[in-house]
Design a protein around this motif. Structure first.
Motif, PDB file in Angstrom:
ATOM      1  N   VAL A 113       5.271 -10.980  -0.351  1.00 38.09           N
ATOM      2  CA  VAL A 113       6.661 -11.047   0.095  1.00 38.09           C
ATOM      3  C   VAL A 113       6.812 -12.110   1.184  1.00 38.09           C
ATOM      4  CG1 VAL A 113       8.527  -9.772   1.227  1.00 38.09           C
ATOM      5  CG2 VAL A 113       7.118  -8.660  -0.508  1.00 38.09           C
ATOM      6  N   THR A 114       7.875 -12.904   1.082  1.00 39.43           N
ATOM      7  CA  THR A 114       8.205 -13.902   2.100  1.00 39.43           C
ATOM      8  C   THR A 114       9.623 -13.627   2.606  1.00 39.43           C
ATOM      9  OG1 THR A 114       9.155 -15.440   0.497  1.00 39.43           O
ATOM     10  CG2 THR A 114       6.783 -15.617   0.911  1.00 39.43           C
ATOM     11  N   SER A 115       9.963 -14.248   3.722  1.00 37.08           N
ATOM     12  CA  SER A 115      11.312 -14.078   4.272  1.00 37.08           C
ATOM     13  C   SER A 115      12.368 -14.558   3.284  1.00 37.08           C
ATOM     14  CB  SER A 115      11.439 -14.845   5.595  1.00 37.08           C
ATOM     15  OG  SER A 115      10.601 -14.282   6.585  1.00 37.08           O
ATOM     16  N   LYS A 116      12.105 -15.664   2.590  1.00 38.24           N
ATOM     17  CA  LYS A 116      13.064 -16.175   1.607  1.00 38.24           C
ATOM     18  C   LYS A 116      13.238 -15.193   0.461  1.00 38.24           C
ATOM     19  CE  LYS A 116      12.434 -21.122   2.497  1.00 38.24           C
ATOM     20  NZ  LYS A 116      12.028 -22.433   1.924  1.00 38.24           N
ATOM     21  N   ILE A 130      14.336  -1.877   1.235  1.00 33.11           N
ATOM     22  CA  ILE A 130      13.131  -2.706   1.321  1.00 33.11           C
ATOM     23  C   ILE A 130      12.332  -2.159   2.489  1.00 33.11           C
ATOM     24  CG2 ILE A 130      12.205  -5.007   1.781  1.00 33.11           C
ATOM     25  CD1 ILE A 130      14.805  -6.160   0.628  1.00 33.11           C
ATOM     26  N   ILE A 131      11.132  -1.643   2.214  1.00 34.25           N
ATOM     27  CA  ILE A 131      10.323  -0.991   3.249  1.00 34.25           C
ATOM     28  C   ILE A 131       9.050  -1.795   3.455  1.00 34.25           C
ATOM     29  CG2 ILE A 131       9.196   1.145   3.981  1.00 34.25           C
ATOM     30  CD1 ILE A 131      11.042   2.650   2.057  1.00 34.25           C
ATOM     31  N   GLY A 132       8.899  -2.338   4.644  1.00 34.28           N
ATOM     32  CA  GLY A 132       7.726  -3.143   4.962  1.00 34.28           C
ATOM     33  C   GLY A 132       6.583  -2.285   5.452  1.00 34.28           C
ATOM     34  N   THR A 133       5.488  -2.273   4.685  1.00 41.07           N
ATOM     35  CA  THR A 133       4.254  -1.600   5.113  1.00 41.07           C
ATOM     36  C   THR A 133       3.145  -2.654   5.136  1.00 41.07           C
ATOM     37  OG1 THR A 133       3.616  -0.990   2.844  1.00 41.07           O
ATOM     38  CG2 THR A 133       5.007   0.559   4.034  1.00 41.07           C
ATOM     39  N   ASP A 134       3.510  -3.847   5.598  1.00 43.10           N
ATOM     40  CA  ASP A 134       2.638  -5.015   5.442  1.00 43.10           C
ATOM     41  C   ASP A 134       1.854  -5.364   6.695  1.00 43.10           C
ATOM     42  OD1 ASP A 134       5.193  -5.548   6.408  1.00 43.10           O
ATOM     43  OD2 ASP A 134       5.250  -7.588   5.658  1.00 43.10           O
ATOM     44  N   GLY A 135       1.504  -4.342   7.485  1.00 42.11           N
ATOM     45  CA  GLY A 135       0.486  -4.513   8.508  1.00 42.11           C
ATOM     46  C   GLY A 135       0.920  -5.230   9.775  1.00 42.11           C
ATOM     47  N   LYS A 136      -0.094  -5.555  10.583  1.00 45.69           N
ATOM     48  CA  LYS A 136       0.130  -6.089  11.929  1.00 45.69           C
ATOM     49  C   LYS A 136       0.899  -7.407  11.924  1.00 45.69           C
ATOM     50  CE  LYS A 136      -1.742  -4.795  15.318  1.00 45.69           C
ATOM     51  NZ  LYS A 136      -1.287  -3.926  16.432  1.00 45.69           N
ATOM     52  N   SER A 137       0.687  -8.221  10.911  1.00 44.35           N
ATOM     53  CA  SER A 137       1.374  -9.514  10.833  1.00 44.35           C
ATOM     54  C   SER A 137       2.544  -9.411   9.863  1.00 44.35           C
ATOM     55  CB  SER A 137       0.395 -10.604  10.385  1.00 44.35           C
ATOM     56  OG  SER A 137      -0.700 -10.692  11.259  1.00 44.35           O
ATOM     57  N   SER A 138       3.332  -8.381  10.010  1.00 44.04           N
ATOM     58  CA  SER A 138       4.369  -8.028   9.047  1.00 44.04           C
ATOM     59  C   SER A 138       5.420  -9.121   8.867  1.00 44.04           C
ATOM     60  CB  SER A 138       5.056  -6.731   9.487  1.00 44.04           C
ATOM     61  OG  SER A 138       6.195  -6.472   8.696  1.00 44.04           O
ATOM     62  N   VAL A 139       5.593  -9.556   7.620  1.00 44.24           N
ATOM     63  CA  VAL A 139       6.658 -10.491   7.279  1.00 44.24           C
ATOM     64  C   VAL A 139       8.013  -9.807   7.426  1.00 44.24           C
ATOM     65  CG1 VAL A 139       7.690 -11.821   5.380  1.00 44.24           C
ATOM     66  CG2 VAL A 139       5.206 -11.844   5.730  1.00 44.24           C
ATOM     67  N   GLY A 281       4.346   2.220   9.570  1.00 49.01           N
ATOM     68  CA  GLY A 281       2.919   1.989   9.692  1.00 49.01           C
ATOM     69  C   GLY A 281       2.603   0.882  10.678  1.00 49.01           C
ATOM     70  N   ASP A 282       1.557   0.111  10.393  1.00 48.92           N
ATOM     71  CA  ASP A 282       1.145  -0.978  11.285  1.00 48.92           C
ATOM     72  C   ASP A 282       2.196  -2.068  11.398  1.00 48.92           C
ATOM     73  OD1 ASP A 282      -1.184   0.255  11.887  1.00 48.92           O
ATOM     74  OD2 ASP A 282      -2.483  -1.069  10.755  1.00 48.92           O
ATOM     75  N   ALA A 283       3.104  -2.160  10.432  1.00 40.37           N
ATOM     76  CA  ALA A 283       4.164  -3.152  10.521  1.00 40.37           C
ATOM     77  C   ALA A 283       5.071  -2.862  11.723  1.00 40.37           C
ATOM     78  CB  ALA A 283       4.999  -3.154   9.237  1.00 40.37           C
ATOM     79  N   TYR A 284       5.158  -1.607  12.103  1.00 37.99           N
ATOM     80  CA  TYR A 284       5.972  -1.216  13.252  1.00 37.99           C
ATOM     81  C   TYR A 284       5.214  -1.435  14.556  1.00 37.99           C
ATOM     82  CZ  TYR A 284       8.453   1.906  16.482  1.00 37.99           C
ATOM     83  OH  TYR A 284       9.108   2.423  17.564  1.00 37.99           O
ATOM     84  N   MET A 285       3.886  -1.509  14.469  1.00 34.11           N
ATOM     85  CA  MET A 285       3.060  -1.562  15.675  1.00 34.11           C
ATOM     86  C   MET A 285       2.611  -2.988  15.975  1.00 34.11           C
ATOM     87  SD  MET A 285       0.770   1.846  15.080  1.00 34.11           S
ATOM     88  CE  MET A 285      -0.049   1.649  16.650  1.00 34.11           C
TER      89      MET A 285
END
Length: 285
Positions: A113-116, A130-139, A281-285
């Protein structure tokens, strides 16, 4: 990752009519670090996943919580006193993936997933959520432009040196263990994040150790391993032995201590047009 895969299962459990797409950037699950799970979360897993990982002959095991600076023996038979499960990340991810892929309401696609892409999905009204569970460097978090607050939660020490072991890259927390040894309970697991070892792009190697507050304060401004007291030098030797690394003489090992921080996003959700964008998850942290 496991958070996104489990979330897809759980949403389907709550709403059987929901059409769910999981975007997974990995083509294969290869992460070898140990995941520690509380038994209450293990019980929330699908029955077949729970059996695959923690049942008789499963890929995981149960552990007793060890003191911070010690190891924990792996047990295959759960008792009422064992509330923590331990499993290699790739086994957890693979088992969850294989389970949800059988569900016709859930599609798993290999797509980063990208911002675009988020912009396009919102513009087209493709999804309600759209739910981001994409970790510490969350897009997704970056797309939300979520400012973060930083909190100090621990302390670390890095040993920097040239190593005669050229094969060391990233290593997993169960050194040299076979699956059979893990299942037989012969392997001892170090608490996650206590030790880490990795190689830089150059020739230097880093051995990271998580410290207690008293250990951190004791080091002071020391910049060389030779200046550490015997207990702290022994800790470095334990970490090196854990990864099968031969340390140089202490005078050739440089030190760098640092606080360990976590960040929490100030904003975790936003509705744009008809789409709710959320991070967990980590996307929030």
């Amino acid at each position: 990752g496991p958070v996104g895969l489990f979330l897809a299962y759980y949403i389907n459990r709550l709403d059987k009519s929901a059409e769910i797409t999981v975007c997974e950037k990995r083509t294969a699950y290869e992460r070898k670090q140990i995941v520690i799970m509380h038994n209450r979360n293990i019980q929330r897993l699908p029955a077949s996943v729970k059996s695959d990982l923690f049942g008789r002959g499963g890929k995981g095991c149960y552990v007793k919580p060890p003191p911070f600076d010690q190891v924990s023996t792996c047990y295959t038979n759960k008792t009422k006193n064992l509330l923590l499960g331990s499993v290699v990340m790739r086994y957890l991810e693979t088992s969850l993936h294989d389970y949800i892929e059988k569900n016709p309401q859930i599609s798993v696609i290999q797509n980063e997933v990208t911002s675009k892409r988020i912009d396009r999905m919102i513009e087209r009204g493709t999804y309600d959520y759209i739910i981001g569970t994409d970790g510490k460097s969350s897009v997704v978090r970056n797309w939300l432009d979520a400012k973060v607050d930083t909190y100090e939660v621990g302390y670390g020490l890095v040993f920097l040196f040239d190593s005669p072991n050229p094969s060391l890259k990233r290593t997993d927390n169960v050194k040299g263990a076979t699956e059979r040894q893990i299942q037989a309970g012969e392997v001892k697991l170090v608490p996650q994040h206590r030790f880490r070892a990795f190689r830089s792009r150059g020739l230097n190697y880093y051995l990271a150790v998580q410290l207690l507050k008293t250990e951190y304060d004791q080091i002071g401004n020391t910049r060389n391993m030779a200046e550490l007291d015997p207990d702290m030098q022994n800790l470095a030797e334990q970490a090196a032995a854990f990864y099968g690394i031969t340390l140089p003489t202490p005078d050739k090992v440089a030190l760098s201590k640092f606080p360990i921080d976590i960040t929490l996003a100030r904003k975790f959700t936003q509705k744009v047009k008809k789409t709710r964008v959320t991070i967990i998850g980590d996307a929030y942290m």
